[in-house]
Design a protein around this motif. Structure first.
Motif, PDB file in Angstrom:
ATOM      1  N   ASP A 120       4.082  -9.665  -5.674  1.00 57.93           N
ATOM      2  CA  ASP A 120       4.287 -10.493  -4.032  1.00 57.93           C
ATOM      3  C   ASP A 120       3.560  -9.354  -3.837  1.00 57.93           C
ATOM      4  N   ALA A 121       3.531  -7.991  -3.966  1.00 58.75           N
ATOM      5  CA  ALA A 121       2.921  -6.509  -2.956  1.00 58.75           C
ATOM      6  C   ALA A 121       1.671  -6.733  -2.861  1.00 58.75           C
ATOM      7  N   VAL A 122       0.915  -7.388  -4.246  1.00 60.14           N
ATOM      8  CA  VAL A 122      -0.592  -7.906  -3.525  1.00 60.14           C
ATOM      9  C   VAL A 122      -1.038  -8.956  -2.632  1.00 60.14           C
ATOM     10  N   ILE A 123      -0.082  -9.871  -2.644  1.00 57.15           N
ATOM     11  CA  ILE A 123      -0.196 -11.356  -1.702  1.00 57.15           C
ATOM     12  C   ILE A 123      -0.163 -10.751  -0.010  1.00 57.15           C
ATOM     13  N   LYS A 124       1.085  -9.803   0.120  1.00 57.38           N
ATOM     14  CA  LYS A 124       0.969  -9.037   1.297  1.00 57.38           C
ATOM     15  C   LYS A 124       0.660  -8.165   1.833  1.00 57.38           C
ATOM     16  N   ALA A 125      -0.191  -7.770   1.070  1.00 56.76           N
ATOM     17  CA  ALA A 125      -1.698  -6.751   1.019  1.00 56.76           C
ATOM     18  C   ALA A 125      -2.658  -7.044   1.691  1.00 56.76           C
ATOM     19  N   VAL A 126      -2.796  -8.665   1.036  1.00 54.30           N
ATOM     20  CA  VAL A 126      -3.974  -9.432   1.799  1.00 54.30           C
ATOM     21  C   VAL A 126      -4.033 -10.325   3.242  1.00 54.30           C
ATOM     22  N   ASP A 127      -2.332 -10.425   3.284  1.00 56.87           N
ATOM     23  CA  ASP A 127      -2.125 -10.952   4.211  1.00 56.87           C
ATOM     24  C   ASP A 127      -3.134 -10.258   5.958  1.00 56.87           C
ATOM     25  N   PRO A 128      -3.538 -11.369   6.436  1.00 59.98           N
ATOM     26  CA  PRO A 128      -4.092 -10.962   7.620  1.00 59.98           C
ATOM     27  C   PRO A 128      -2.943 -11.233   8.939  1.00 59.98           C
ATOM     28  N   THR A 129      -1.936 -10.963   8.888  1.00 65.28           N
ATOM     29  CA  THR A 129      -0.742 -10.893   9.837  1.00 65.28           C
ATOM     30  C   THR A 129      -0.423 -10.049   9.701  1.00 65.28           C
ATOM     31  N   THR A 130      -0.391  -8.966   8.879  1.00 65.98           N
ATOM     32  CA  THR A 130       0.451  -7.523   8.617  1.00 65.98           C
ATOM     33  C   THR A 130      -0.382  -6.414   8.507  1.00 65.98           C
ATOM     34  N   GLY A 131      -0.789  -6.291   9.820  1.00 63.92           N
ATOM     35  CA  GLY A 131      -1.715  -4.972  10.228  1.00 63.92           C
ATOM     36  C   GLY A 131      -2.849  -5.021  10.507  1.00 63.92           C
ATOM     37  N   GLY A 132      -4.018  -3.777   9.812  1.00 61.64           N
ATOM     38  CA  GLY A 132      -4.914  -4.117  10.716  1.00 61.64           C
ATOM     39  C   GLY A 132      -5.686  -4.137   9.451  1.00 61.64           C
ATOM     40  N   ILE A 133      -7.237  -4.257   8.782  1.00 66.57           N
ATOM     41  CA  ILE A 133      -8.042  -4.248   8.019  1.00 66.57           C
ATOM     42  C   ILE A 133      -7.813  -2.981   7.308  1.00 66.57           C
ATOM     43  N   THR A 134      -7.728  -1.688   7.510  1.00 66.12           N
ATOM     44  CA  THR A 134      -7.474  -0.650   6.863  1.00 66.12           C
ATOM     45  C   THR A 134      -6.633  -0.377   5.894  1.00 66.12           C
ATOM     46  N   GLU A 135      -5.053  -1.351   6.872  1.00 66.70           N
ATOM     47  CA  GLU A 135      -4.408  -1.002   6.850  1.00 66.70           C
ATOM     48  C   GLU A 135      -3.439  -1.584   4.759  1.00 66.70           C
ATOM     49  N   ARG A 136      -3.860  -2.547   4.944  1.00 69.38           N
ATOM     50  CA  ARG A 136      -4.775  -3.391   3.843  1.00 69.38           C
ATOM     51  C   ARG A 136      -5.002  -2.739   2.989  1.00 69.38           C
ATOM     52  N   GLN A 137      -5.529  -2.626   3.249  1.00 61.92           N
ATOM     53  CA  GLN A 137      -6.408  -2.077   1.850  1.00 61.92           C
ATOM     54  C   GLN A 137      -6.175  -1.013   0.786  1.00 61.92           C
ATOM     55  N   ARG A 138      -4.821   0.078   2.196  1.00 65.04           N
ATOM     56  CA  ARG A 138      -4.727   0.667   2.049  1.00 65.04           C
ATOM     57  C   ARG A 138      -3.706   0.243   1.034  1.00 65.04           C
ATOM     58  N   ARG A 139      -2.678  -0.930   1.092  1.00 60.16           N
ATOM     59  CA  ARG A 139      -1.960  -1.627   0.488  1.00 60.16           C
ATOM     60  C   ARG A 139      -1.607  -2.192  -0.373  1.00 60.16           C
ATOM     61  N   ARG A 140      -3.555  -2.825  -0.789  1.00 58.73           N
ATOM     62  CA  ARG A 140      -3.918  -3.734  -2.220  1.00 58.73           C
ATOM     63  C   ARG A 140      -3.967  -2.255  -2.982  1.00 58.73           C
ATOM     64  N   ASP A 141      -4.790  -1.346  -2.694  1.00 65.13           N
ATOM     65  CA  ASP A 141      -4.817  -0.535  -3.998  1.00 65.13           C
ATOM     66  C   ASP A 141      -3.754  -0.079  -4.206  1.00 65.13           C
ATOM     67  N   LYS A 142      -2.727   0.192  -3.683  1.00 57.82           N
ATOM     68  CA  LYS A 142      -1.505  -0.060  -4.098  1.00 57.82           C
ATOM     69  C   LYS A 142      -0.499  -0.083  -4.320  1.00 57.82           C
ATOM     70  N   ALA A 143      -0.992  -2.105  -4.815  1.00 59.07           N
ATOM     71  CA  ALA A 143       0.169  -3.361  -5.292  1.00 59.07           C
ATOM     72  C   ALA A 143      -1.054  -3.028  -6.544  1.00 59.07           C
ATOM     73  N   ASN A 144      -2.669  -2.856  -6.534  1.00 59.82           N
ATOM     74  CA  ASN A 144      -3.268  -2.813  -7.402  1.00 59.82           C
ATOM     75  C   ASN A 144      -3.669  -1.910  -8.583  1.00 59.82           C
ATOM     76  N   ALA A 145      -2.689  -1.101  -8.081  1.00 57.03           N
ATOM     77  CA  ALA A 145      -2.777   0.308  -8.903  1.00 57.03           C
ATOM     78  C   ALA A 145      -1.544  -0.242 -10.270  1.00 57.03           C
ATOM     79  N   ASP A 146      -0.650  -0.383  -9.223  1.00 60.89           N
ATOM     80  CA  ASP A 146       0.827  -0.646  -9.671  1.00 60.89           C
ATOM     81  C   ASP A 146       0.454  -1.398 -10.752  1.00 60.89           C
ATOM     82  N   LEU A 147       0.039  -2.649 -10.406  1.00 62.37           N
ATOM     83  CA  LEU A 147      -0.599  -3.092 -11.869  1.00 62.37           C
ATOM     84  C   LEU A 147      -1.444  -3.046 -12.647  1.00 62.37           C
ATOM     85  N   GLY A 148      -2.052  -2.150 -11.908  1.00 65.45           N
ATOM     86  CA  GLY A 148      -2.681  -1.381 -13.644  1.00 65.45           C
ATOM     87  C   GLY A 148      -2.151  -0.670 -14.404  1.00 65.45           C
TER      88      GLY A 148
END
Length: 438
Positions: free
Chosen positions: A183-211
Motif C-alpha cells: 500500500d505504501a508503494v502504491i501511495k508513493a506513485v500516486d500523482p495526487t500526493t505531493g511533487g515528483i521528488t517527494e513521491r520518489q523519496r516515499r517510493r524509495d522508502k517503501a521499496n527499502a522496507d520491502l527489500g
C-alpha cells in the motif's frame, strides 16, 4: 477548458468512477504540459512511439531530481544502496535483469512453471467461491435467503495474492505485513500526493522496507532453496550467472506488489463490466465459446485496464517531437495508456465493450522493452476467475453502481464490489484449464 485543467480533473477522486469522458477531452491535444512540470501524452500512436523510443529513459539516474549522493532506496529500517528494480533501468542493465527474471519466471524458457500452476489457480478459485455459499454474517445472508459478497475482499484480492506468494516462495501468513508495504508503494506513485521528488523519496522508502522483508526471508532460507522463482534467481540455474543478491531483493519487491495489485483490479473491473453487460456474462456462463474468456480479458485490458497511466515514470534524454509538440530534454513524461486504448483514431467505437473485436492491440500491458513482465500470469488468472464467477454465481447483481473506488487514479479499480447472489452452483468437472491463456 485548458487541457492541464482536464488532467487535474482526471486526478481528482470525484471522477474516479468514470474518467473516460475526460480522457476524450484530453486526447484533443495529444501532448499537454501539466502544472507539476511533466508532459502528459494521451493518444495511441504517440504513446506507442514513445514506448519504443530509446530517448525516453526509465532510469531514475536520468531524472533531474536524482541525487547521486543519496543512497538509493535507503531507510532507517531497510537495507541501503539497493539497485533499482529492472523497470526503473534502461538497456543494457534492463535487458540482463529481465533475461534473468524471465528465465526463472516462465515462457519461453520455463513454459511449465505457470502452466503447472493452473490447476492450483483453479483450486484456489473453487475454494473461494465455495466459501460464498457458507457466508452467514451481517454482510452475508440476508433475511430473503440471498447472499451478499464483496468480490474484492472475498475473492479478487486473496486469489492473486496466494498465487504470487506461491510463485515467489513467500509465506502466505506474511500477507498482512507485505500488504501494508505494498500500500505504501502504491501511495508513493500516486500523482495526487505531493511533487515528483517527494513521491520518489516515499517510493524509495517503501521499496527499502520491502527489500528488508525479502532479506529476512532469504536469510532464513539460506542453504534450503526451493522450486520457486526467488530460489532460481539466487542459484543461477539459467544461461547466465546468478542475479546479484541486492538485485534479487529489489526485483522481488517489485514482483510481489505488481503481481497482485494489478490483477486484483483487472478481475474486479472485469466482474463489474460483465455485470453491466449481462449478455456477455450469459455467453461466458453457457460455455459454448471455447476462446471467449481469452477475448473477454483482452477487451477488458483495452476497455477497463487496471493501470490507467504511467505517471512520471519516463524522462526524456533529448528533445523529442511528439504530436506537434517538442518535449524538452530532461522532462518527465506521463503516458495515459487507458486514453490511448480508447483513441477513436486507433479503434472503432472505442467506448463499447466488445469481446468480439479483431486485432485488439491494446495498451493494457504497456509496450516496448517494458511490456508487462507478468502478463503470462495475469491472463490465465483473470480468465479462470471470471469464468468461474460467471458459471457458478446464481443471478449475480450489483448492490452499488458505481461502486466505491480506490484512491489511486493510476492503479484504478473498485475498493469494494458488493454483489448479491441467489446461491452458488457446484464446481464444474473438468474446468481446471482455460482454453486459451494468451
Amino acid at each position: 477548458m485548458p487541457q492541464d485543467s482536464i488532467w487535474q480533473q482526471i486526478l481528482d477522486y470525484s471522477h474516479r468512477a468514470d474518467p473516460y469522458p475526460l480522457y476524450a477531452e484530453l486526447r484533443k491535444t495529444p501532448v499537454v504540459w501539466a502544472e507539476d512540470g511533466s508532459y502528459v501524452v494521451s493518444t495511441y500512436r504517440e504513446i506507442v512511439a514513445l514506448l519504443h523510443d530509446p530517448r525516453l529513459s526509465s532510469d531514475r539516474r536520468n531524472f533531474p531530481e536524482y541525487d547521486a549522493d543519496a543512497p538509493t532506496q535507503a531507510s532507517e529500517e531497510g537495507p541501503a544502496g539497493l539497485p533499482p528494480p529492472f523497470i526503473q533501468t534502461d538497456p543494457p542493465d534492463h535487458d540482463r535483469a529481465r533475461r534473468l527474471l524471465t528465465w526463472n519466471f516462465g515462457p519461453p524458457h520455463r513454459p511449465g512453471r505457470i502452466d503447472s500452476m493452473i490447476p492450483d489457480m483453479f483450486g484456489i478459485v473453487t475454494g473461494e467461491i465455495d466459501d460464498f455459499a457458507g457466508k452467514d454474517d451481517v454482510a452475508g445472508k440476508d433475511r430473503s435467503g440471498t447472499t451478499r459478497v464483496d468480490i474484492v475482499d472475498d475473492f479478487a484480492y486473496p486469489f492473486p495474492v496466494t498465487v504470487i506468494c506461491r510463485l515467489l516462495g513467500v509465506p502466505r501468513d506474511d500477507e498482512p505485513r507485505f500488504q501494508a508495504m505494498s500500500d505504501a508503494v502504491i501511495k508513493a506513485v500516486d500523482p495526487t500526493t505531493g511533487g515528483i521528488t517527494e513521491r520518489q523519496r516515499r517510493r524509495d522508502k517503501a521499496n527499502a522496507d520491502l527489500g528488508q522483508y525479502f532479506a529476512e526471508l532469504l536469510d532464513a532460507r539460506r542453504g534450503q532453496p526451493g522450486d520457486d522463482l526467488l530460489s532460481g534467481l539466487l542459484s543461477g540455474d539459467g544461461a547466465e550467472a546468478a542475479m546479484p543478491y541486492e538485485q534479487v531483493l529489489s526485483n522481488a519487491a517489485l514482483l510481489l506488489v505488481a503481481g497482485h495489485e494489478t490483477t486484483v483490479n483487472l478481475i474486479t473491473n472485469g466482474m463489474l463490466t460483465l455485470l453491466r453487460h449481462p449478455e456477455v456474462l450469459d455467453r461466458l456462463r453457457r460455455g459454448d465459446e471455447p476462446d471467449l474468456a481469452a477475448r473477454v480479458v483482452e477487451e477488458l485490458l483495452r476497455y477497463e485496464p487496471p493501470v490507467q497511466f504511467l505517471a512520471n515514470s519516463r524522462n526524456t534524454l533529448d528533445d523529442i517531437e511528439v504530436g506537434g509538440t517538442t518535449i524538452p530534454k530532461g522532462s518527465p513524461v506521463t503516458l495515459v495508456l487507458a486514453a490511448g486504448s480508447r483513441d477513436p483514431d486507433f479503434v472503432h467505437d472505442p467506448d463499447r465493450f466488445d469481446p468480439d473485436r479483431e486485432h485488439n492491440e491494446h495498451l493494457g500491458f504497456g509496450g516496448g522493452i517494458h511490456y508487462c513482465f507478468g502478463a503470462p500470469l495475469a491472463r490465465p488468472e483473470t480468465q479462470i476467475a471470471l469464468t468461474e464467477l460467471a458459471c457458478r454465481l446464481r443471478n449475480p447483481r450489483l448492490l452499488a453502481d458505481p461502486p466505491p473506488y480506490r484512491a489511486s487514479p493510476s492503479l484504478r479499480g473498485p475498493r469494494h464490489l458488493l454483489v448479491e447472489i441467489d446461491g452458488v452452483d457446484p464446481a464444474r468437472p473438468g474446468a481446471e484449464r482455460p482454453t486459451a491463456v494468451g
